[in-house]
Design a protein around this motif. Sequence first.
Motif, PDB file in Angstrom:
ATOM      1  N   PHE A 163       0.819  -1.213   0.000  1.00 50.15           N
ATOM      2  CA  PHE A 163       0.000   0.000   0.000  1.00 50.15           C
ATOM      3  C   PHE A 163       0.854   1.265   0.000  1.00 50.15           C
ATOM      4  N   THR A 164       2.149   1.130   0.296  1.00 52.14           N
ATOM      5  CA  THR A 164       3.006   2.316   0.211  1.00 52.14           C
ATOM      6  C   THR A 164       3.096   2.828  -1.224  1.00 52.14           C
ATOM      7  N   THR A 165       2.903   1.943  -2.221  1.00 55.43           N
ATOM      8  CA  THR A 165       2.933   2.405  -3.611  1.00 55.43           C
ATOM      9  C   THR A 165       1.785   3.367  -3.881  1.00 55.43           C
TER      10      THR A 165
ATOM     11  N   ALA B 222      -3.205   4.692   2.563  1.00 53.78           N
ATOM     12  CA  ALA B 222      -3.431   4.680   1.114  1.00 53.78           C
ATOM     13  C   ALA B 222      -4.790   5.283   0.771  1.00 53.78           C
ATOM     14  N   SER B 223      -5.819   4.885   1.516  1.00 54.41           N
ATOM     15  CA  SER B 223      -7.171   5.406   1.258  1.00 54.41           C
ATOM     16  C   SER B 223      -7.226   6.912   1.500  1.00 54.41           C
TER      17      SER B 223
ATOM     18  N   TRP C 235     -14.274   6.180   4.493  1.00 55.41           N
ATOM     19  CA  TRP C 235     -13.886   4.775   4.468  1.00 55.41           C
ATOM     20  C   TRP C 235     -12.572   4.559   5.230  1.00 55.41           C
ATOM     21  N   GLY C 236     -11.617   5.444   5.052  1.00 57.16           N
ATOM     22  CA  GLY C 236     -10.358   5.327   5.762  1.00 57.16           C
ATOM     23  C   GLY C 236     -10.542   5.366   7.271  1.00 57.16           C
TER      24      GLY C 236
ATOM     25  N   ASN D  65       0.402   3.979  13.442  1.00 52.04           N
ATOM     26  CA  ASN D  65      -0.741   4.197  14.335  1.00 52.04           C
ATOM     27  C   ASN D  65      -1.072   5.681  14.406  1.00 52.04           C
ATOM     28  N   MET D  66      -0.025   6.492  14.506  1.00 56.33           N
ATOM     29  CA  MET D  66      -0.208   7.939  14.541  1.00 56.33           C
ATOM     30  C   MET D  66      -0.325   8.537  13.144  1.00 56.33           C
ATOM     31  N   GLY D  67       0.491   8.036  12.219  1.00 56.33           N
ATOM     32  CA  GLY D  67       0.503   8.599  10.872  1.00 56.33           C
ATOM     33  C   GLY D  67      -0.818   8.461  10.146  1.00 56.33           C
ATOM     34  N   ALA D  68      -1.534   7.349  10.379  1.00 54.88           N
ATOM     35  CA  ALA D  68      -2.837   7.159   9.742  1.00 54.88           C
ATOM     36  C   ALA D  68      -3.839   8.211  10.205  1.00 54.88           C
ATOM     37  N   MET D  69      -3.749   8.590  11.477  1.00 51.22           N
ATOM     38  CA  MET D  69      -4.635   9.634  11.991  1.00 51.22           C
ATOM     39  C   MET D  69      -4.205  11.014  11.512  1.00 51.22           C
ATOM     40  N   ALA D  70      -2.898  11.205  11.350  1.00 52.21           N
ATOM     41  CA  ALA D  70      -2.414  12.498  10.871  1.00 52.21           C
ATOM     42  C   ALA D  70      -2.874  12.768   9.439  1.00 52.21           C
TER      43      ALA D  70
END
Length: 358
Positions: free
Chosen positions: A88-90, A156-157, A189-190, A222-227
């Motif tokens: 998913f980093t792509t 990614a989303s 969705w994310g 964990n933090m980056g997804a919320m950021a």
Amino acid sequence: MTDNSKPETRIMADLADMSPAYFGMVMATGIVSLASYLLDYPRIAHALFGFNIAAYAILWVLTVLRAVRFPRRFFGDMVDHLRGPGFFTTVAATNILGSQFVVLAADYRTGSILWGVAILLWIALTYTIFTGITIKEHKPTLDRGISGGWLLAVVASQSIAVLGALLAAHVDQPYRLEINFLALSMWLWGGMLYIWMMSLIFYRYTLFPFSPGDLSPPYWINMGAMAISTLAGSLLIINAPDAPYLLSLLPFIKGFTVFYWATGTWWIPMLLILGFWRYVSRRFPLTYDPLYWGAVFPLGMYAASTRRMIDAMEFGFLQFLPRVFLYIAMFMWAITLIGLVFDLLQRVGILGKEKARA
């Protein structure tokens, strides 16, 4: 028997073992570049932009070469519980590079092309990876099969929502409405996906044995997804005047944007404490790993997302935070790059011998 002492053999072995999450370097570089631009460091932003274009191109060449030369390893990784989410980093890297083209170069055509590529990658990877790990016969237990890297699917989303919101501000109606609607849908969705995954990750954290080796760098996601969820929500708030349905949802979007930011902020002390426990208390060796780019990205994203949230919601009292986290992200980016350079020099035999066996 293969002679691993030959440089060509070592390079092919490294290519076969290449982490699917290596595009995290593009994610980290891109967001540090964007945060630098937002905080008035345009020269640094553009220098990192040029570096990122080259890194993105090189990583795609290596990825395609790995898929051609080692197809079983490559596609096998997609249905591996720990390595699969790294693909998913792509998606995120493509969207963040597209965001750089939009913000730094006002190149909306290239940004749109990269957004389209990212959407196709997201569709292909989402249904390949999650279908594969669902129907595979032999599965690991929860404590061996899940990590913070799973949240790269959330990143990614949300990256699709971010680039979509940026592009929507520069296109004419009616496409502006449609792009904003897609960005809103991906943002929602994310958020839902984060709740699902974070519940499992927190359960694994608290109710299974936890060793220093288990605390891999992707746990910073964990933090980056919320950021990045905060960043996407802030951009939707900024776009609201041009989309009536966004305007009607404004209190909801603002509330959830603060919710995402507060959740991400809560994770920072927790991750620092766990990091101290891993590296200082338990003396876990600190050596270069491509997964460390996944720890740089959240720091830069927190700086950029807080800056945008301040713009969107007039939270002037938070002005000090983005710059502090940008400096930390720059430092960590430089340290990780130095680690990469030394690692490459060791692998090709220029700097001493290969890493000693553990």
